[in-house]
Design a protein around this motif. Structure first.
Motif, PDB file in Angstrom:
ATOM      1  N   LEU A  46      11.488 -11.422  16.022  1.00  9.62           N
ATOM      2  CA  LEU A  46      12.786 -11.830  16.600  1.00  9.62           C
ATOM      3  C   LEU A  46      12.626 -12.178  18.084  1.00  9.62           C
ATOM      4  CD1 LEU A  46      15.156  -9.200  14.922  1.00  9.62           C
ATOM      5  CD2 LEU A  46      14.736 -11.568  14.225  1.00  9.62           C
ATOM      6  N   GLN A  47      11.523 -11.715  18.688  1.00  9.95           N
ATOM      7  CA  GLN A  47      11.211 -12.107  20.078  1.00  9.95           C
ATOM      8  C   GLN A  47      10.080 -13.134  20.097  1.00  9.95           C
ATOM      9  OE1 GLN A  47      10.935  -8.839  22.996  1.00  9.95           O
ATOM     10  NE2 GLN A  47      11.759  -7.470  21.444  1.00  9.95           N
ATOM     11  N   ASN A  48       9.790 -13.705  18.922  1.00 11.23           N
ATOM     12  CA  ASN A  48       8.719 -14.708  18.790  1.00 11.23           C
ATOM     13  C   ASN A  48       7.357 -14.178  19.236  1.00 11.23           C
ATOM     14  OD1 ASN A  48      10.549 -16.579  17.775  1.00 11.23           O
ATOM     15  ND2 ASN A  48      11.059 -17.329  19.812  1.00 11.23           N
ATOM     16  N   ARG A  49       7.112 -12.925  18.907  1.00 10.66           N
ATOM     17  CA  ARG A  49       5.816 -12.321  19.219  1.00 10.66           C
ATOM     18  C   ARG A  49       5.256 -11.566  18.009  1.00 10.66           C
ATOM     19  NH1 ARG A  49       5.414 -15.700  22.096  1.00 10.66           N
ATOM     20  NH2 ARG A  49       5.332 -15.763  24.361  1.00 10.66           N
ATOM     21  N   LEU A  50       5.613 -12.043  16.809  1.00 14.04           N
ATOM     22  CA  LEU A  50       5.134 -11.399  15.578  1.00 14.04           C
ATOM     23  C   LEU A  50       3.612 -11.402  15.512  1.00 14.04           C
ATOM     24  CD1 LEU A  50       6.455 -11.859  11.984  1.00 14.04           C
ATOM     25  CD2 LEU A  50       4.056 -12.330  12.430  1.00 14.04           C
ATOM     26  N   TRP A  51       3.000 -12.525  15.879  1.00 13.02           N
ATOM     27  CA  TRP A  51       1.544 -12.642  15.717  1.00 13.02           C
ATOM     28  C   TRP A  51       0.809 -11.726  16.673  1.00 13.02           C
ATOM     29  CZ3 TRP A  51      -0.727 -15.184  11.709  1.00 13.02           C
ATOM     30  CH2 TRP A  51       0.153 -15.901  10.893  1.00 13.02           C
ATOM     31  N   ASN A  52       1.286 -11.616  17.903  1.00 15.87           N
ATOM     32  CA  ASN A  52       0.665 -10.676  18.855  1.00 15.87           C
ATOM     33  C   ASN A  52       0.790  -9.249  18.321  1.00 15.87           C
ATOM     34  OD1 ASN A  52       1.882 -13.066  20.271  1.00 15.87           O
ATOM     35  ND2 ASN A  52       0.678 -12.251  21.967  1.00 15.87           N
ATOM     36  N   PHE A  53       1.996  -8.912  17.859  1.00 21.08           N
ATOM     37  CA  PHE A  53       2.257  -7.537  17.437  1.00 21.08           C
ATOM     38  C   PHE A  53       1.410  -7.177  16.222  1.00 21.08           C
ATOM     39  CE2 PHE A  53       4.361  -3.813  15.943  1.00 21.08           C
ATOM     40  CZ  PHE A  53       4.932  -3.240  17.078  1.00 21.08           C
ATOM     41  N   SER A  54       1.409  -8.089  15.226  1.00 28.94           N
ATOM     42  CA  SER A  54       0.653  -7.826  14.003  1.00 28.94           C
ATOM     43  C   SER A  54      -0.842  -7.672  14.313  1.00 28.94           C
ATOM     44  CB  SER A  54       0.880  -8.976  13.015  1.00 28.94           C
ATOM     45  OG  SER A  54       0.067  -8.810  11.887  1.00 28.94           O
ATOM     46  N   HIS A  55      -1.351  -8.546  15.185  1.00 24.72           N
ATOM     47  CA  HIS A  55      -2.775  -8.494  15.538  1.00 24.72           C
ATOM     48  C   HIS A  55      -3.114  -7.158  16.204  1.00 24.72           C
ATOM     49  CE1 HIS A  55      -6.564 -10.684  16.025  1.00 24.72           C
ATOM     50  NE2 HIS A  55      -6.684 -10.110  17.214  1.00 24.72           N
ATOM     51  N   ALA A 108      14.859  -1.045  18.259  1.00 26.17           N
ATOM     52  CA  ALA A 108      16.231  -1.056  17.720  1.00 26.17           C
ATOM     53  C   ALA A 108      16.380  -2.088  16.602  1.00 26.17           C
ATOM     54  CB  ALA A 108      17.213  -1.346  18.849  1.00 26.17           C
ATOM     55  N   ASP A 109      15.710  -3.226  16.750  1.00 24.04           N
ATOM     56  CA  ASP A 109      15.856  -4.322  15.780  1.00 24.04           C
ATOM     57  C   ASP A 109      15.213  -4.008  14.417  1.00 24.04           C
ATOM     58  OD1 ASP A 109      17.335  -5.945  17.400  1.00 24.04           O
ATOM     59  OD2 ASP A 109      15.665  -7.200  18.054  1.00 24.04           O
ATOM     60  N   ARG A 110      14.413  -2.952  14.347  1.00 23.67           N
ATOM     61  CA  ARG A 110      13.736  -2.643  13.075  1.00 23.67           C
ATOM     62  C   ARG A 110      14.729  -2.413  11.938  1.00 23.67           C
ATOM     63  NH1 ARG A 110      10.140   2.340  14.275  1.00 23.67           N
ATOM     64  NH2 ARG A 110      12.039   2.871  15.429  1.00 23.67           N
ATOM     65  N   GLN A 111      15.930  -1.925  12.296  1.00 23.41           N
ATOM     66  CA  GLN A 111      16.938  -1.650  11.262  1.00 23.41           C
ATOM     67  C   GLN A 111      17.989  -2.767  11.188  1.00 23.41           C
ATOM     68  OE1 GLN A 111      16.096   0.857   9.451  1.00 23.41           O
ATOM     69  NE2 GLN A 111      14.516   1.497  10.899  1.00 23.41           N
ATOM     70  N   ALA A 121       8.588  -3.255  12.185  1.00 24.90           N
ATOM     71  CA  ALA A 121       8.274  -3.492  13.599  1.00 24.90           C
ATOM     72  C   ALA A 121       7.713  -4.897  13.801  1.00 24.90           C
ATOM     73  CB  ALA A 121       7.282  -2.440  14.093  1.00 24.90           C
ATOM     74  N   VAL A 122       6.863  -5.327  12.862  1.00 23.24           N
ATOM     75  CA  VAL A 122       6.264  -6.672  12.966  1.00 23.24           C
ATOM     76  C   VAL A 122       7.361  -7.739  12.926  1.00 23.24           C
ATOM     77  CG1 VAL A 122       4.854  -8.362  11.717  1.00 23.24           C
ATOM     78  CG2 VAL A 122       3.999  -6.036  12.068  1.00 23.24           C
ATOM     79  N   TYR A 123       8.292  -7.602  11.990  1.00 23.53           N
ATOM     80  CA  TYR A 123       9.372  -8.598  11.897  1.00 23.53           C
ATOM     81  C   TYR A 123      10.351  -8.478  13.074  1.00 23.53           C
ATOM     82  CZ  TYR A 123       8.090 -10.605   7.418  1.00 23.53           C
ATOM     83  OH  TYR A 123       7.447 -11.295   6.440  1.00 23.53           O
ATOM     84  N   ILE A 150       0.804  -1.225   0.000  1.00 28.21           N
ATOM     85  CA  ILE A 150       0.000   0.000   0.000  1.00 28.21           C
ATOM     86  C   ILE A 150       0.837   1.276   0.000  1.00 28.21           C
ATOM     87  CG2 ILE A 150      -1.685   1.311   1.384  1.00 28.21           C
ATOM     88  CD1 ILE A 150      -3.042  -1.367   1.940  1.00 28.21           C
ATOM     89  N   GLY A 151       1.940   1.279   0.732  1.00 29.65           N
ATOM     90  CA  GLY A 151       2.751   2.502   0.756  1.00 29.65           C
ATOM     91  C   GLY A 151       3.912   2.402   1.715  1.00 29.65           C
ATOM     92  N   GLN A 152       4.627   3.524   1.844  1.00 31.27           N
ATOM     93  CA  GLN A 152       5.855   3.525   2.638  1.00 31.27           C
ATOM     94  C   GLN A 152       5.574   3.261   4.117  1.00 31.27           C
ATOM     95  OE1 GLN A 152       8.161   7.047   1.929  1.00 31.27           O
ATOM     96  NE2 GLN A 152       9.996   5.848   1.526  1.00 31.27           N
ATOM     97  N   ASN A 153       4.404   3.737   4.586  1.00 28.94           N
ATOM     98  CA  ASN A 153       4.061   3.516   5.989  1.00 28.94           C
ATOM     99  C   ASN A 153       3.903   2.014   6.284  1.00 28.94           C
ATOM    100  OD1 ASN A 153       1.556   4.758   8.309  1.00 28.94           O
ATOM    101  ND2 ASN A 153       3.759   4.876   8.452  1.00 28.94           N
ATOM    102  N   SER A 154       3.579   1.243   5.235  1.00 29.04           N
ATOM    103  CA  SER A 154       3.460  -0.211   5.401  1.00 29.04           C
ATOM    104  C   SER A 154       4.805  -0.795   5.811  1.00 29.04           C
ATOM    105  CB  SER A 154       3.010  -0.872   4.098  1.00 29.04           C
ATOM    106  OG  SER A 154       1.768  -0.370   3.699  1.00 29.04           O
ATOM    107  N   GLU A 155       5.878  -0.299   5.177  1.00 28.07           N
ATOM    108  CA  GLU A 155       7.205  -0.850   5.494  1.00 28.07           C
ATOM    109  C   GLU A 155       7.580  -0.526   6.945  1.00 28.07           C
ATOM    110  OE1 GLU A 155      10.465  -0.204   2.735  1.00 28.07           O
ATOM    111  OE2 GLU A 155      11.865  -0.442   4.415  1.00 28.07           O
ATOM    112  N   ALA A 156       7.206   0.669   7.409  1.00 25.79           N
ATOM    113  CA  ALA A 156       7.484   1.015   8.815  1.00 25.79           C
ATOM    114  C   ALA A 156       6.813   0.016   9.747  1.00 25.79           C
ATOM    115  CB  ALA A 156       6.987   2.433   9.109  1.00 25.79           C
ATOM    116  N   GLY A 157       5.569  -0.348   9.410  1.00 23.99           N
ATOM    117  CA  GLY A 157       4.848  -1.329  10.226  1.00 23.99           C
ATOM    118  C   GLY A 157       5.471  -2.707  10.127  1.00 23.99           C
ATOM    119  N   LEU A 158       5.846  -3.092   8.898  1.00 22.35           N
ATOM    120  CA  LEU A 158       6.409  -4.434   8.699  1.00 22.35           C
ATOM    121  C   LEU A 158       7.744  -4.599   9.420  1.00 22.35           C
ATOM    122  CD1 LEU A 158       5.607  -5.236   4.967  1.00 22.35           C
ATOM    123  CD2 LEU A 158       4.656  -6.286   7.025  1.00 22.35           C
TER     124      LEU A 158
END
Lengths: 265, 150
Positions: A160-169, A205-208, A154-156, A144-152
């Motif tokens: 790394l802490q095995n909480r992708l599904w909680n975060f995405s939801h 911090a892990d987003r980058q 954070a989701v990924y 959809i756009g650049q803001n999507s990557e900012a969200g993704l």
């Protein structure tokens, strides 16, 4: 010599008094060690929720400002309950040895992804994932756009802490209008702070990190391989086998059941 | 069981605990994925409870096991008392962390549970050693000194 000295000590009760004192000393030292460690852990874990956060300030008439605590993200309790007890590993949810694998390609800004996430995913988790029949794999693609990557990112990073599904939801529960800039650092921190035990500062911090870069690249490659041009798109099949796109007429649990029931038989 | 037997047992069990803690420290600093059948080791190790004042809990555990090992090298009752205090305090903290794993993080780290079990064994051994030394000062010159002072 020592033994005879002991025999000469007039009061054996003094010796036993000394022994008891020793036990009390050891018990007290153990209690101090435990209490100090627990206190530092509790204080450290609660401050971790705020140190990584941009303080929300309220300006008073005199010009001074005071930090305010982050409110929990909407649906924090329900989200924790939805995924409680289900194994997560990076972008995977459910029993790693489940008979069936279903992949979702999603964009955090996509309204239909949100509809699936809030209306349908809970039923799929309850009927197929929690029972160990199906495992889910998430691939985020910024359609959809650049803001999507900012969200993704954070989701990924949450993955790394095995909480992708909680975060995405939780991110879907706070979804705003497409490309309105609703995925802010403040929102991401608030969501992180709403996940029990989650290290929000580390996620930010892990987003980058190279791990997140690699996850984004892998998702894009998977989307290219599957010729995915819209979200949400689902593929399902036997774990370790060939996955086929799930034919959907609606984003309801009923629309998924024929495919999943046939695969788990 | 004589004191030297108990000391040898404490040293061996402390070494086993140190090995488990060292593996978690190694995995943390080399970013190696932890071998885990419960699926929760990474989740626990990356949670905000995995550090105390910036120090990984696994590092604290490693230090505690070496400290208990060091106390087993001495025949003094003071060393036995220190070993028991560390083991009991560590065990109480380990129980707190088990509660956190189950009730807050919603993930179980099998390496942490293994370490907790080792700590429980060490607590029993160190307390037994202390009980024997304090009750039978002939086995330790330190104990004798304490008794004669008492």
């Amino acid at each position: 010599m020592i033994a005879s000295t002991l025999e000469m000590v007039p009061s054996m009760s003094r010796f036993f008094h000394g022994r008891n004192l020793l036990y009390v000393g050891v018990g007290s030292a153990a209690a101090v060690i435990a209490v100090v460690l627990i206190l530092v852990s509790v204080i450290g874990s609660s401050s971790a929720e705020t140190t990584g956060s941009v303080p929300v300030t309220t300006t008073t008439g005199s010009g001074s400002s005071t930090p305010a605590a982050h409110p929990k993200a909407p649906g924090a309790t329900a989200t924790a309950a939805l995924f409680r007890g289900i194994p997560q590993q990076l972008n995977q949810l459910g029993n790693p040895k489940a008979k069936v694998t279903m992949i979702e390609f999603a964009d955090p800004q996509c309204p239909y992804c949100r509809q699936y996430e809030l209306d349908t995913l809970p039923a799929i988790v309850r009927e197929y994932v929690r029972t160990g029949k199906v495992k889910l794999i998430y691939f985020g693609i910024p359609i959809i756009g650049q803001n999507s990557e900012a969200g993704l990112r954070a989701v990924y990073a949450a993955g790394l802490q095995n909480r992708l599904w909680n975060f995405s939801h939780l991110l879907y529960r706070s979804q705003g209008a497409e490309n309105s800039g609703w995925i802010t650092d403040d929102l991401l921190r608030r969501i992180g702070d709403s996940i029990p035990g989650f290290d929000t500062a580390r996620m930010m911090a892990d987003r980058q990190s190279s791990d997140v870069e690699n996850a984004l690249a892998a998702s894009a490659q998977q989307a290219t391989n599957g010729r995915v041009d819209r979200t949400p798109t689902f593929f399902a099949g036997p774990t370790g086998g060939t996955l086929q796109q799930v034919p959907l007429t609606a984003l309801t649990a009923a629309a998924f059941r024929p495919t999943l029931d046939a695969l788990v038989k | 069981m004589r004191d030297r037997h108990l000391r040898a047992a404490i040293a061996l069990v402390a070494l086993a605990g140190a090995a488990a803690a060292a593996y978690l420290v190694y995995a943390r600093y080399t970013h190696t994925q932890i071998a885990c059948t419960t699926g929760g080791c990474e989740t626990v190790q990356h949670s905000k409870y995995a550090k105390i004042a910036g120090v990984p809990v696994a590092v604290l555990g490693l230090a505690a096991y070496f400290a208990i090992l060091a106390t087993a090298l001495s025949a003094r009752v003071e060393a036995a008392a220190l070993g028991a205090a560390i083991a009991l305090g560590g065990l109480a903290f380990a129980i707190y962390l088990i509660v956190i794993q189950v009730a807050v993080i919603d993930a179980i780290c099998q390496w942490c549970l293994a370490s907790d079990a080792i700590l429980a064994v060490l607590a029993v051994l160190t307390v037994e050693r202390l009980r024997r030394l304090a009750g039978n000062p002939h086995e330790s010159s330190g104990a004798a000194r304490m008794a004669t002072r008492g």
